[in-house]
Design an enzyme around this catalytic site. Sequence first.
Site, PDB file in Angstrom:
ATOM      1  N   SER A 223       0.826  -1.208   0.000  1.00 53.82           N
ATOM      2  CA  SER A 223       0.000   0.000   0.000  1.00 53.82           C
ATOM      3  C   SER A 223       0.861   1.260   0.000  1.00 53.82           C
ATOM      4  O   SER A 223       1.945   1.296   0.606  1.00 53.82           O
ATOM      5  CB  SER A 223      -0.922   0.017   1.220  1.00 53.82           C
ATOM      6  OG  SER A 223      -1.818  -1.069   1.197  1.00 53.82           O
ATOM      7  N   LYS A 247      -9.904  -0.751  12.219  1.00 52.25           N
ATOM      8  CA  LYS A 247     -10.138   0.578  11.638  1.00 52.25           C
ATOM      9  C   LYS A 247     -11.156   0.499  10.503  1.00 52.25           C
ATOM     10  O   LYS A 247     -12.057   1.342  10.391  1.00 52.25           O
ATOM     11  CB  LYS A 247      -8.814   1.132  11.122  1.00 52.25           C
ATOM     12  CG  LYS A 247      -8.805   2.642  10.908  1.00 52.25           C
ATOM     13  CD  LYS A 247      -7.381   3.131  10.699  1.00 52.25           C
ATOM     14  CE  LYS A 247      -7.339   4.658  10.698  1.00 52.25           C
ATOM     15  NZ  LYS A 247      -5.958   5.154  10.619  1.00 52.25           N
ATOM     16  N   GLU A 291     -28.454   9.927 -13.861  1.00 51.22           N
ATOM     17  CA  GLU A 291     -28.258   9.905 -12.420  1.00 51.22           C
ATOM     18  C   GLU A 291     -27.162  10.888 -12.029  1.00 51.22           C
ATOM     19  O   GLU A 291     -26.276  11.218 -12.826  1.00 51.22           O
ATOM     20  CB  GLU A 291     -27.880   8.496 -11.959  1.00 51.22           C
ATOM     21  CG  GLU A 291     -29.041   7.505 -12.012  1.00 51.22           C
ATOM     22  CD  GLU A 291     -29.961   7.631 -10.806  1.00 51.22           C
ATOM     23  OE1 GLU A 291     -30.472   8.745 -10.569  1.00 51.22           O
ATOM     24  OE2 GLU A 291     -30.198   6.628 -10.122  1.00 51.22           O
TER      25      GLU A 291
END
Length: 429
Positions: A223, A247, A291
């Site tokens: 990450s 978390k 939309e």
Amino acid sequence: MSFPWAKHYAPKNPLMKWMDERLPLPRLVYNAVGAGYPVPRNLNYFWNFGVLAGAALGIQIITGIVLAMHYGATGAGAFDSVEHIMRDVNAGWFLRYAHANGASMFFIVVYIHIFRGLFYGSYKAPREMVWLLGVVIFLLMMATAFMGYVLPWGQMSFWGAQVITGFFSAIPLVGDTIRVWLLGGYAPGEAALNRFFSLHYLLPFVIAAVIILHIWALHIPGSNNPTGVEVKGEQDTVPFHPYYTAKDGFGLGVFLLIFALLVFFAPNSLGHPDNYIPANSLSTPAHIVPEWYFWPFYAILRAFTSDFILPAKLWGVLAMFGSILLLFFLPWLDSSPVRSANYRPVYRTFFWILVVDILILGWCGGSPATPTYVILSQICAAYYFAHFLIIIPMISRAERPRPLPNSITEAVLAKHGGTSPAQTALAAE
């Protein structure tokens, strides 16, 4: 990237050991989302949105499968089958509202996820493939959402399909053929409903497959993090479980709370009232809009009003698709070696200008095509393309970033008033 300090799965239970030797699924889960996957220790709550996107997709697939059992993809019965779901099917109203509003929640989560990637430079090397697969997921989401919007077969569904597919006819030579192929005829009807229903049912599973590739690509380099500094050692990481499962669990609870408030107290707030009127090819709504999550791109589509070499309609189609395809090239348009906007003050300023620009485009896309909104759309569309094609390349070459921390640990300790091991050793000398 390998993490030599990561814990390795070693089952103690005889049954789990037997299974792991023959089908290493427990090991895969452990290494993907367990203590065997080290994660940078400084991730903030913006890194929750990947998990939230997965949860939103799960909600869409589950509710969509049940709704498909009661839906009739026929010109005469589609609208009535939706009313049947709402009135006669046990908890049908809940499933329909959860599915419709789940799409909106899915897009909200994904938009935040994308903007987080833009702010923290998550598209930069070595994570280009993670970003590219993310853009593919976004395109599949848009296709799925458009086809789903047609299925209730209300006024806005019918005319939205008529207008949006009509823009394909602007493509030279093959445009009309593509439109007829999409609709199964020359106007939206039963053939179009069958095509859109089939693809709307299939594409979420394709999205799920690409998400697996997205996560796989993420686990190779690991990450990114708010500093943009790569992991230097074990001191820079914590196990995914229990730190980030807790978390993410908190973030998921907040997401579900907001989702429940939307479904139970404002289920129609993000929809259009005209879609509760049966489709009528002889009655055009006063204001046709897609939309809300398509509004920025719809504003770009409508921003072209004059022919210049090519017809304005074709320019609009090219710009609409180009505004998304442009994201594929972002890792190479931004050549700055610094990832995080926390250390790039000039880039950060223009990032927030881009956010405001897209919000204005969304406002224009949902408003009537009056001269004021069209001119505003043209200005904002011009800035959108200039941001990626001109401003970002210029900034990446001319900007002088702030000094980066030597490691994630140093940044974390500095933020919380601590000292790094290196600073402690220096002070002892």
